[in-house]
Design a protein around this motif. Structure first.
Motif, PDB file in Angstrom:
ATOM      1  N   GLY A  79       0.822  -1.213   0.000  1.00  0.00           N
ATOM      2  CA  GLY A  79       0.000   0.000   0.000  1.00  0.00           C
ATOM      3  C   GLY A  79       0.854   1.259   0.000  1.00  0.00           C
ATOM      4  N   ALA A  80       0.735   2.050  -1.074  1.00  0.00           N
ATOM      5  CA  ALA A  80       1.522   3.298  -1.170  1.00  0.00           C
ATOM      6  C   ALA A  80       0.666   4.491  -0.783  1.00  0.00           C
ATOM      7  N   GLY A  81      -0.055   4.366   0.353  1.00  0.00           N
ATOM      8  CA  GLY A  81      -0.677   5.535   0.985  1.00  0.00           C
ATOM      9  C   GLY A  81       0.391   6.189   1.859  1.00  0.00           C
ATOM     10  N   LEU A 100       7.670  -1.389  -2.514  1.00  0.00           N
ATOM     11  CA  LEU A 100       6.404  -0.751  -2.116  1.00  0.00           C
ATOM     12  C   LEU A 100       5.364  -1.122  -3.169  1.00  0.00           C
ATOM     13  N   VAL A 101       4.385  -1.930  -2.765  1.00  0.00           N
ATOM     14  CA  VAL A 101       3.419  -2.473  -3.721  1.00  0.00           C
ATOM     15  C   VAL A 101       2.098  -1.713  -3.610  1.00  0.00           C
ATOM     16  N   GLU A 102       1.579  -1.258  -4.722  1.00  0.00           N
ATOM     17  CA  GLU A 102       0.349  -0.474  -4.729  1.00  0.00           C
ATOM     18  C   GLU A 102      -0.610  -1.029  -5.785  1.00  0.00           C
ATOM     19  N   LYS A 110      -6.349   5.651  -5.883  1.00  0.00           N
ATOM     20  CA  LYS A 110      -7.576   5.092  -5.312  1.00  0.00           C
ATOM     21  C   LYS A 110      -7.935   5.749  -3.982  1.00  0.00           C
ATOM     22  N   ASN A 111      -7.195   6.761  -3.588  1.00  0.00           N
ATOM     23  CA  ASN A 111      -7.336   7.222  -2.209  1.00  0.00           C
ATOM     24  C   ASN A 111      -8.126   8.521  -2.107  1.00  0.00           C
ATOM     25  N   MET A 112      -8.862   8.639  -1.023  1.00  0.00           N
ATOM     26  CA  MET A 112      -9.581   9.889  -0.766  1.00  0.00           C
ATOM     27  C   MET A 112      -9.543  10.172   0.728  1.00  0.00           C
ATOM     28  N   TYR A 113      -9.734  11.424   1.065  1.00  0.00           N
ATOM     29  CA  TYR A 113      -9.926  11.838   2.460  1.00  0.00           C
ATOM     30  C   TYR A 113     -10.611  13.189   2.408  1.00  0.00           C
ATOM     31  N   GLY A 114     -10.798  13.799   3.605  1.00  0.00           N
ATOM     32  CA  GLY A 114     -11.470  15.086   3.591  1.00  0.00           C
ATOM     33  C   GLY A 114     -10.615  16.144   2.964  1.00  0.00           C
ATOM     34  N   GLY A 115      -9.391  16.230   3.489  1.00  0.00           N
ATOM     35  CA  GLY A 115      -8.471  17.089   2.800  1.00  0.00           C
ATOM     36  C   GLY A 115      -7.426  17.833   3.559  1.00  0.00           C
ATOM     37  N   VAL A 116      -7.228  17.594   4.882  1.00  0.00           N
ATOM     38  CA  VAL A 116      -6.210  18.382   5.578  1.00  0.00           C
ATOM     39  C   VAL A 116      -5.059  17.489   6.053  1.00  0.00           C
ATOM     40  N   LEU A 117      -3.872  17.900   5.678  1.00  0.00           N
ATOM     41  CA  LEU A 117      -2.645  17.241   6.139  1.00  0.00           C
ATOM     42  C   LEU A 117      -2.068  18.077   7.279  1.00  0.00           C
ATOM     43  N   THR A 197      -2.076  -5.899  -7.014  1.00  0.00           N
ATOM     44  CA  THR A 197      -2.848  -6.115  -5.789  1.00  0.00           C
ATOM     45  C   THR A 197      -2.281  -7.294  -5.020  1.00  0.00           C
ATOM     46  N   VAL A 198      -2.000  -7.064  -3.758  1.00  0.00           N
ATOM     47  CA  VAL A 198      -1.567  -8.165  -2.897  1.00  0.00           C
ATOM     48  C   VAL A 198      -2.816  -8.937  -2.485  1.00  0.00           C
ATOM     49  N   THR A 199      -2.775 -10.236  -2.704  1.00  0.00           N
ATOM     50  CA  THR A 199      -3.974 -11.041  -2.445  1.00  0.00           C
ATOM     51  C   THR A 199      -3.875 -11.882  -1.171  1.00  0.00           C
ATOM     52  N   HIS A 348     -15.366   6.229   1.264  1.00  0.00           N
ATOM     53  CA  HIS A 348     -14.306   5.378   1.811  1.00  0.00           C
ATOM     54  C   HIS A 348     -14.625   5.088   3.263  1.00  0.00           C
ATOM     55  N   LEU A 349     -14.289   3.898   3.727  1.00  0.00           N
ATOM     56  CA  LEU A 349     -14.492   3.586   5.147  1.00  0.00           C
ATOM     57  C   LEU A 349     -13.439   4.279   5.997  1.00  0.00           C
ATOM     58  N   ILE A 350     -13.805   4.575   7.242  1.00  0.00           N
ATOM     59  CA  ILE A 350     -12.853   5.152   8.200  1.00  0.00           C
ATOM     60  C   ILE A 350     -12.904   4.293   9.474  1.00  0.00           C
ATOM     61  N   PRO A 351     -11.733   3.876   9.973  1.00  0.00           N
ATOM     62  CA  PRO A 351     -11.740   3.158  11.256  1.00  0.00           C
ATOM     63  C   PRO A 351     -11.799   4.176  12.382  1.00  0.00           C
ATOM     64  N   ASP A 371      -4.110   3.162   8.719  1.00  0.00           N
ATOM     65  CA  ASP A 371      -5.511   2.727   8.837  1.00  0.00           C
ATOM     66  C   ASP A 371      -5.623   1.212   8.956  1.00  0.00           C
ATOM     67  N   ALA A 372      -4.688   0.491   8.380  1.00  0.00           N
ATOM     68  CA  ALA A 372      -4.712  -0.972   8.481  1.00  0.00           C
ATOM     69  C   ALA A 372      -4.649  -1.394   9.946  1.00  0.00           C
ATOM     70  N   ALA A 373      -4.005  -0.541  10.776  1.00  0.00           N
ATOM     71  CA  ALA A 373      -3.931  -0.801  12.215  1.00  0.00           C
ATOM     72  C   ALA A 373      -4.957   0.044  12.963  1.00  0.00           C
ATOM     73  N   GLU A 384      -8.131  13.054  12.139  1.00  0.00           N
ATOM     74  CA  GLU A 384      -6.763  12.999  11.631  1.00  0.00           C
ATOM     75  C   GLU A 384      -6.344  11.553  11.424  1.00  0.00           C
ATOM     76  N   GLY A 385      -5.870  11.261  10.249  1.00  0.00           N
ATOM     77  CA  GLY A 385      -5.381   9.913   9.978  1.00  0.00           C
ATOM     78  C   GLY A 385      -4.049   9.930   9.260  1.00  0.00           C
ATOM     79  N   VAL A 386      -3.850  10.933   8.410  1.00  0.00           N
ATOM     80  CA  VAL A 386      -2.640  10.936   7.589  1.00  0.00           C
ATOM     81  C   VAL A 386      -1.396  11.091   8.469  1.00  0.00           C
ATOM     82  N   ASN A 387      -1.465  11.982   9.467  1.00  0.00           N
ATOM     83  CA  ASN A 387      -0.290  12.153  10.323  1.00  0.00           C
ATOM     84  C   ASN A 387      -0.006  10.892  11.149  1.00  0.00           C
ATOM     85  N   TYR A 388      -1.064  10.215  11.612  1.00  0.00           N
ATOM     86  CA  TYR A 388      -0.847   8.960  12.355  1.00  0.00           C
ATOM     87  C   TYR A 388      -0.338   7.857  11.424  1.00  0.00           C
TER      88      TYR A 388
HETATM   89  C1  LIG Z   1     -13.962  11.107   4.094  1.00  0.00           C
HETATM   90  C2  LIG Z   1     -12.629  11.048   4.815  1.00  0.00           C
HETATM   91  C3  LIG Z   1     -12.089  12.216   5.319  1.00  0.00           C
HETATM   92  C4  LIG Z   1     -10.848  12.195   5.948  1.00  0.00           C
HETATM   93  N1  LIG Z   1     -10.271  13.374   6.299  1.00  0.00           N
HETATM   94  C5  LIG Z   1      -9.017  13.388   6.784  1.00  0.00           C
HETATM   95  C6  LIG Z   1      -8.333  14.617   6.968  1.00  0.00           C
HETATM   96  O1  LIG Z   1      -8.818  15.684   6.621  1.00  0.00           O
HETATM   97  N2  LIG Z   1      -7.086  14.576   7.503  1.00  0.00           N
HETATM   98  C7  LIG Z   1      -6.483  13.399   7.851  1.00  0.00           C
HETATM   99  O2  LIG Z   1      -5.350  13.413   8.333  1.00  0.00           O
HETATM  100  N3  LIG Z   1      -7.098  12.203   7.639  1.00  0.00           N
HETATM  101  C8  LIG Z   1      -8.336  12.176   7.104  1.00  0.00           C
HETATM  102  N4  LIG Z   1      -8.950  10.981   6.840  1.00  0.00           N
HETATM  103  C9  LIG Z   1      -8.283   9.733   7.227  1.00  0.00           C
HETATM  104  C10 LIG Z   1      -7.143   9.389   6.255  1.00  0.00           C
HETATM  105  O3  LIG Z   1      -7.620   9.388   4.945  1.00  0.00           O
HETATM  106  C11 LIG Z   1      -6.552   8.016   6.567  1.00  0.00           C
HETATM  107  O4  LIG Z   1      -6.349   7.885   7.955  1.00  0.00           O
HETATM  108  C12 LIG Z   1      -5.223   7.814   5.840  1.00  0.00           C
HETATM  109  O5  LIG Z   1      -5.431   7.868   4.462  1.00  0.00           O
HETATM  110  C13 LIG Z   1      -4.591   6.487   6.201  1.00  0.00           C
HETATM  111  O6  LIG Z   1      -3.434   6.288   5.415  1.00  0.00           O
HETATM  112  P1  LIG Z   1      -2.932   4.804   5.094  1.00  0.00           P
HETATM  113  O7  LIG Z   1      -1.672   4.951   4.319  1.00  0.00           O
HETATM  114  O8  LIG Z   1      -2.887   4.018   6.341  1.00  0.00           O
HETATM  115  O9  LIG Z   1      -4.085   4.148   4.242  1.00  0.00           O
HETATM  116  P2  LIG Z   1      -4.676   4.587   2.780  1.00  0.00           P
HETATM  117  O10 LIG Z   1      -4.507   6.034   2.588  1.00  0.00           O
HETATM  118  O11 LIG Z   1      -6.017   3.999   2.740  1.00  0.00           O
HETATM  119  O12 LIG Z   1      -3.700   3.830   1.804  1.00  0.00           O
HETATM  120  C14 LIG Z   1      -3.763   2.435   1.625  1.00  0.00           C
HETATM  121  C15 LIG Z   1      -3.100   2.129   0.306  1.00  0.00           C
HETATM  122  O13 LIG Z   1      -3.018   0.720   0.156  1.00  0.00           O
HETATM  123  C16 LIG Z   1      -3.416   0.360  -1.156  1.00  0.00           C
HETATM  124  N5  LIG Z   1      -3.894  -1.019  -1.064  1.00  0.00           N
HETATM  125  C17 LIG Z   1      -4.955  -1.474  -0.348  1.00  0.00           C
HETATM  126  N6  LIG Z   1      -5.069  -2.803  -0.464  1.00  0.00           N
HETATM  127  C18 LIG Z   1      -4.054  -3.197  -1.257  1.00  0.00           C
HETATM  128  C19 LIG Z   1      -3.636  -4.463  -1.748  1.00  0.00           C
HETATM  129  N7  LIG Z   1      -4.291  -5.591  -1.399  1.00  0.00           N
HETATM  130  N8  LIG Z   1      -2.563  -4.515  -2.555  1.00  0.00           N
HETATM  131  C20 LIG Z   1      -1.885  -3.389  -2.898  1.00  0.00           C
HETATM  132  N9  LIG Z   1      -2.228  -2.166  -2.464  1.00  0.00           N
HETATM  133  C21 LIG Z   1      -3.295  -2.073  -1.650  1.00  0.00           C
HETATM  134  C22 LIG Z   1      -4.494   1.379  -1.496  1.00  0.00           C
HETATM  135  O14 LIG Z   1      -4.716   1.499  -2.882  1.00  0.00           O
HETATM  136  C23 LIG Z   1      -3.905   2.641  -0.878  1.00  0.00           C
HETATM  137  O15 LIG Z   1      -3.025   3.313  -1.752  1.00  0.00           O
HETATM  138  C24 LIG Z   1     -10.179  10.969   6.173  1.00  0.00           C
HETATM  139  C25 LIG Z   1     -10.732   9.787   5.681  1.00  0.00           C
HETATM  140  C26 LIG Z   1     -11.928   9.825   4.969  1.00  0.00           C
HETATM  141  C27 LIG Z   1     -12.460   8.556   4.374  1.00  0.00           C
END
Ligand SMILES: Cc1cc2nc3c(=O)[nH]c(=O)nc-3n(C[C@H](O)[C@H](O)[C@H](O)COP(=O)(O)OP(=O)(O)OC[C@H]3O[C@@H](n4cnc5c(N)ncnc54)[C@H](O)[C@@H]3O)c2cc1C
Length: 502
Positions: A79-81, A100-102, A110-117, A197-199, A348-351, A371-373, A384-388
């Protein structure tokens, strides 16, 4: 039988040259089923040891007695989030061979969030990050609004300090942010593999994770450590049995619209100049579904959305787009978004369960971050999720590098990850705020307190001559009686809030 990465690396050098230095957009679905090697940058075709800087080569030599024959990468990050790129960057800088596999055609696709880093977490990882991060606007205005169907009450804070280095928060598009962070990991030496995609996990005879399976016909990726950064609802964390109690009420669905508006309209509506930006968090706007709303300004778009607790959404029978439409039509929000052209709709789901839903963070050969954790903090005033994700990804990278250097990649050898999180803001925040998610999603906080607060202020500012001015305490008591909130519950909520936020 699937071929190993070294044999793939040996085969495809010619095909790879062409793809080696293309920008992310070049990793498009049309190339998704080229052989694995065709996606690897040119440098990946050198013998793997050639990637290691001198210090790591000597560390590597000391481990040769304890490690299996070198195959593939030392670490595969899934996951390259933000979490995955931070992990890969940290590992690559430590001289570890990391892939780094994406699954998306490019990071962020494929990623979305609200919008603040919130960028403070980048200070150590990428000093001076603000000079080059793909920022839309610097958040200088932060508002928290509570609404009823006809009223709104806002705490509206502004500071010029957040509009200057080192800044505080920035609105950023995920397609830009994720691509930028992944490019940093690549520049440090990580191999980025998109459209893959990692399966599942591969395991050795003792159950130790030994790599990942991918959806490519030619591509299991062996590794001594896998770092799962595959986002919410992590397939890999679940497969490894790290989650004991994943409850539906721990998840919300985030739904967002991106509305285009001329830049000068956005600046006039929100009272902004230059690159200043606004972040508004909204409570009480999701009707009978527990959740909240948000509104953020980009340069020439506005992000408006809702987060909706899953069981509440399911039992309400309502559609998320109805609830966004309701928010956009609210008298306090409508003037801000009117005329905006819908550019994007995403969900998108949020934990959101916080501390109570955290999984085990390590297994033999496996770490889980971001988010996986479930390391996303949602407490009403903070989402806040991106900073964590960045902090936990970097901590996972450090812990994996240390475990590789010690030759022990078992869960015990990887335990440094949890210690790192415990001694950082990550688990400190989750532990202290453990009661906040339950409180914020409770019926009283969602509906009754916004109503009480709005009614109280309306009463206070309604000039009701010839009656004398109302007494605040008496008006408060009357509102509490009217809303049927018991003093006992109010005291308990106040105590919980004090313990969490105080
Ligand atoms: C509506 C909404 C609003 C939000 N607003 C904010 C905000 O304003 N500020 C903030 O800090 N956080 C916000 N968040 C939370 C934030 O988006 C997440 O906490 C953050 O993106 C987590 O980062 P991550 O790298 O753990 O996961 P992700 O960003 O979900 O990245 C996971 C990556 O793994 C890839 N992936 C998944 N499965 C596989 C697989 N099997 N094989 C290969 N690749 C795979 C995906 O394509 C993705 O690129 C918001 C979330 C949502 C949904």
């Amino acid at each position: 039988m699937a071929e190993t990465v070294p044999s793939l690396l040996a085969q495809g050098a010619a095909a790879t040259r062409a793809a080696a230095h293309l920008p992310p957009a070049a990793h498009l679905p049309s190339v998704a089923h080229l052989p694995l090697a065709a996606h690897l940058p040119l440098a990946a075709h050198l013998p793997l040891a050639a990637h290691l800087p001198p210090a790591a080569q000597s560390a590597d030599a000391t481990q040769s007695a304890t490690r299996p024959a070198a195959e593939g990468f030392d670490v595969v990050v899934v996951g390259a989030g933000p979490a995955g790129s931070a992990a890969a960057l940290t590992l690559a800088r430590a001289g570890v061979r990391v892939c780094l596999v994406e699954r998306g055609p490019f990071p962020g696709a494929k990623n979305m969030y609200g919008g603040v880093l919130y960028g403070r977490v980048l200070d150590g990882l990428l000093p001076g990050w603000w000079q080059e991060a793909p920022v839309q606007r610097w958040v200088t205005r932060r508002a928290t609004m509570v609404v009823t169907p006809t009223q709104s009450l806002t705490v509206d804070f502004r500071t010029t300090a957040w509009g200057e280095p080192p800044y505080n928060g920035a609105t950023v598009y995920r397609s830009d942010l994720d691509a930028w962070l992944a490019a940093k990991a690549e520049a440090a030496g990580a191999v980025l593999l998109c459209s893959t995609t990692v399966t599942g996990l591969t395991r050795g005879p003792t159950g130790q994770v030994t790599g990942v399976r991918t959806d490519r016909p030619d591509g299991d990726l062996p590794a001594r450590v896998v770092v799962a950064c595959d986002g919410v609802n992590s397939l890999l964390a679940k497969e490894a049995g790290l989650y004991r109690h994943p409850e539906p009420e721990h998840f919300t669905l985030g739904v967002k619209e991106v509305l285009a508006l001329p830049r000068q309209d956005i600046e006039a509506r929100f009272g902004l100049a230059g690159r200043e930006g606004t972040d508004i968090e909204i409570l009480g706007c999701t009707g009978d579904v527990p959740g909240g709303g948000f509104l953020y300004t980009n340069l020439d778009t506005i992000a408006v959305g809702v987060v909706l607790q899953l069981p509440g959404l399911a039992s309400s029978g309502r559609r998320p787009e109805e609830l966004i439409a309701g928010l956009k039509a609210h008298p306090a929000v409508a003037p801000l978004v009117v005329g905006g052209q819908l550019k994007e709709y995403s969900a998108h789901l949020i934990p959101e369960g916080g501390w109570d839903m955290l999984p085990d963070l390590a297994a033999d050969g496996l770490l889980v971050a971001g988010d996986a954790a479930a390391l996303c903090l949602a407490t009403g005033i903070w989402l806040e999720g991106v900073n964590y994700a960045i902090a936990s990804g970097a901590a996972a990278g450090e812990a994996a590098a240390a475990a590789l250097a010690s030759g022990d990649t078992s869960a015990a050898g990887l335990a440094g990850y949890r210690h790192r999180l415990e001694s950082s803001f990550v688990l400190a925040d989750f532990k202290r705020l453990r009661r906040a998610p339950g409180l914020v999603l409770s019926e009283r906080v969602q509906r009754r307190y916004p109503q009480i607060a709005c009614n109280l202020v309306e009463r206070l500012f309604t000039v009701d001559n010839p009656n004398p001015k109302p007494r605040l305490l008496a008006a408060g008591r009357a509102e509490l009686r009217r809303s049927a909130v018991r003093a006992r519950d109010l005291a308990r909520d106040a105590w919980t809030a004090l313990r969490a936020f105080g």
